[in-house]
Design a protein around this motif. Sequence first.
Motif, PDB file in Angstrom:
ATOM      1  N   CYS A 295      29.095 -32.717 -37.008  1.00 36.64           N
ATOM      2  CA  CYS A 295      29.746 -33.747 -36.194  1.00 36.64           C
ATOM      3  C   CYS A 295      28.891 -33.976 -34.957  1.00 36.64           C
ATOM      4  CB  CYS A 295      31.136 -33.289 -35.753  1.00 36.64           C
ATOM      5  SG  CYS A 295      32.185 -32.781 -37.118  1.00 36.64           S
ATOM      6  N   GLY A 296      28.460 -35.215 -34.746  1.00 36.31           N
ATOM      7  CA  GLY A 296      27.647 -35.471 -33.564  1.00 36.31           C
ATOM      8  C   GLY A 296      26.905 -36.779 -33.695  1.00 36.31           C
TER       9      GLY A 296
ATOM     10  N   ASP B 222      28.994 -40.432 -30.717  1.00 37.14           N
ATOM     11  CA  ASP B 222      28.178 -40.212 -29.527  1.00 37.14           C
ATOM     12  C   ASP B 222      28.998 -39.635 -28.381  1.00 37.14           C
ATOM     13  OD1 ASP B 222      26.351 -43.171 -30.338  1.00 37.14           O
ATOM     14  OD2 ASP B 222      25.672 -41.095 -30.487  1.00 37.14           O
ATOM     15  N   GLU B 223      30.297 -39.456 -28.612  1.00 31.68           N
ATOM     16  CA  GLU B 223      31.166 -38.910 -27.557  1.00 31.68           C
ATOM     17  C   GLU B 223      31.006 -37.399 -27.473  1.00 31.68           C
ATOM     18  OE1 GLU B 223      32.239 -42.626 -26.990  1.00 31.68           O
ATOM     19  OE2 GLU B 223      33.064 -40.998 -25.777  1.00 31.68           O
ATOM     20  N   GLU B 224      31.497 -36.830 -26.349  1.00 29.67           N
ATOM     21  CA  GLU B 224      31.525 -35.375 -26.221  1.00 29.67           C
ATOM     22  C   GLU B 224      32.539 -34.828 -27.225  1.00 29.67           C
ATOM     23  OE1 GLU B 224      33.182 -33.984 -22.587  1.00 29.67           O
ATOM     24  OE2 GLU B 224      32.795 -31.882 -23.054  1.00 29.67           O
ATOM     25  N   LEU B 225      32.144 -33.862 -28.003  1.00 28.97           N
ATOM     26  CA  LEU B 225      33.055 -33.272 -28.989  1.00 28.97           C
ATOM     27  C   LEU B 225      33.302 -31.817 -28.614  1.00 28.97           C
ATOM     28  CD1 LEU B 225      31.566 -34.673 -32.331  1.00 28.97           C
ATOM     29  CD2 LEU B 225      33.647 -35.420 -31.180  1.00 28.97           C
TER      30      LEU B 225
ATOM     31  N   PRO C 110      38.608 -35.271 -24.987  1.00 25.84           N
ATOM     32  CA  PRO C 110      38.423 -33.917 -24.470  1.00 25.84           C
ATOM     33  C   PRO C 110      39.655 -33.436 -23.723  1.00 25.84           C
ATOM     34  CG  PRO C 110      36.582 -35.346 -23.841  1.00 25.84           C
ATOM     35  CD  PRO C 110      37.643 -36.222 -24.413  1.00 25.84           C
ATOM     36  N   ARG C 111      39.949 -32.147 -23.907  1.00 26.14           N
ATOM     37  CA  ARG C 111      41.083 -31.554 -23.185  1.00 26.14           C
ATOM     38  C   ARG C 111      40.605 -30.733 -21.997  1.00 26.14           C
ATOM     39  NH1 ARG C 111      43.011 -34.559 -27.039  1.00 26.14           N
ATOM     40  NH2 ARG C 111      45.020 -33.979 -27.940  1.00 26.14           N
TER      41      ARG C 111
END
Lengths: 257, 406
Positions: A71-72, A97-100, A221-222
């Motif tokens: 994933c990335g 492309d988001e922060e995972l 993101p949490r």
Amino acid sequence: MSNLRILVATKRVVDYAVKIRVNAAGSAVETANVKHSMNPFDEIGTEQAIQIKEALVKAKTGTAEVIVVSCGPAKSQETLRTALAMGADRAIHVESDEELQPLAVAKLLKAIVEKEKPDMVILGKQAIDDDSNQTGQMLAGLLNWPQATFASKVELGDKLMTVTREVDGGVETVKAPLPAILTTDLRLNVPRYASLPNIMKAKKKPLAKFTVADLGVDIKPRLQTLKIAEPPKRQGGKLVESVDDLVDKLKNEAKVL
Amino acid sequence: MASLLTISSRRVPTRLGRLASAVSHQTRHYSVIDHDQKELQNLARAFADKEFAPKMQEWDENQHFPIDVLRRGAELGFGGLYTREDVGGSGLGRLETSVIFEALSTGDVSTTAYITLHNMCSWIIDEFGTEAQRQKYLPQITSMEKLASYCLTEPGAGSDAAGLTTTAVKKGSHYVLNGSKAFISGAGASDVYLVIARTGGSGPKGTSCFIVEKGFKGLSFGKKETKLGWNSQPTRAVIMEDCEVPVENLLGAEGRGFSIAMKGLNGSRINIGSCSLGAAQASIEEAVGHVKVRKQFGKVLADFQNTQFKLADMATSLLSSRLMIRHAARMLDQNHPNAASYCAMAKVHATDESFKICDDSLQLHGGYGYLKDYKINVYLRDSRVHRILGGANEVMRMAVSRTLLV
């Protein structure tokens, strides 16, 4: 005859040998134009899946299909190609492309698991960039599957895995029925080099792509990173005259007692 | 010749570490090698870092020929990089081959150079051999179960290779070979020897190529030479005294020997040049590491402009060499009619410049560079011979000037 389907999760991270530094904005580790490679624990995971397949084929008791997933961003495909070159059968790229963060990855992997229905999911115990050590455990929780983490040895029985784990107190052996989650630790195996013929063959192996939207997952993101800083520069050492002097310094200067 | 000047700006391959990061950022959209070739480079570099680099100094010091490690490399496909796949080769082009040899050389130049010579022999049999010869020899050569050596040079015929005097006289079912070859890499350890010998009149057209096997009657070897570098491979004379070679071991037709030898050497120019690139690359990496820690006059050497300018010049020189080598490799891959001259120019430039880079790196190490504790001396000594063999740089200049003055 056992025919296993093994899903291996991999992550593209900054190469372990790179001397990392904090970026100019002080917001994250600098990753632009820095060498990346597959997370070493994921290489171990890929190797383990291939060894399981080879053992089944050699004993003529069945076979395994090794599916590697990452994933990335688009460059994650480099990592997938490396795994295919080692001997994985096909690859899945969940592109974002988001922060995972680990919870997001666990949810994405759950969606892939529901599609592929593997008998085992193998993950590295942690990624060497964030050292979270959460994704495998969260995935097990979301799927309600058994988990064996920090594996240094794995034996497969009939719909069953026996795993030796390295834990703080020593070594522990657990049995888990399949389907189950396994996370790898350093001493599980030594990953093979991809051979040149396999690197060429890997180009023809299937690579499927999904977006986060395709899988219907909330990846928000949490956790929020508040600050990133380099560790304090190493100070010169000091010679101490006596044990009392040492204890005093440990207590009052280093503040570790 | 105008075509020489038309290479557009290209990206510095990322192996130059932080030095390259700045440059590659600016020229992001151009790349000399594509993604697939980078994969091959990654494999070769990983293998070199793990299997060659830790042992390089020990093998040099003990003159140890690491056959077991060579065979491990052959398992990955390094034994027949540009040999066809049906006999166990990897079927790659000359550009991929160059990239791989350069990466391997960063770990050990001498051992990689041996691999290149073995590969050249493999290609010669692949390209000019009969199907029977290919099937008989190549599976074991590509796996490095059998090692191969290339025998052209003689005590009286070096640059003047066409003046060779080893004879091969046909007598019934055998050719009988008489003569000796000098400076043969791998001799004594190798199982298969490609020997160029005279079957006809004087000059290149009187020569033929033979596959000679260790154990043939009349084949023996001289003493192991003591060399300045290339110590991880044995070098010996190959002596033929009424050496009997079956007629089916003639490779190609009679009279084709020199032509075969020269075609093999074209590729070897790229290969040896690539080994020089690896030596230069590693030397720059070593120098960068040293100048960041060594302090004089209250600051690290890296803070002095002399050091900075020197490193910049070294990197620039390496880039020019690398581009020429890879350009020539591409021309070979495309069977360009002028490929031989470009290979010659690339070989001269890369081997001369890379030796200077190793020398400059040693200078940046100061006194420490002179200690064998540090690796730089090995890169320097190993790369010195690249200016001499594979066609001495003077011979390369002869070849290039011929095409200019035609």
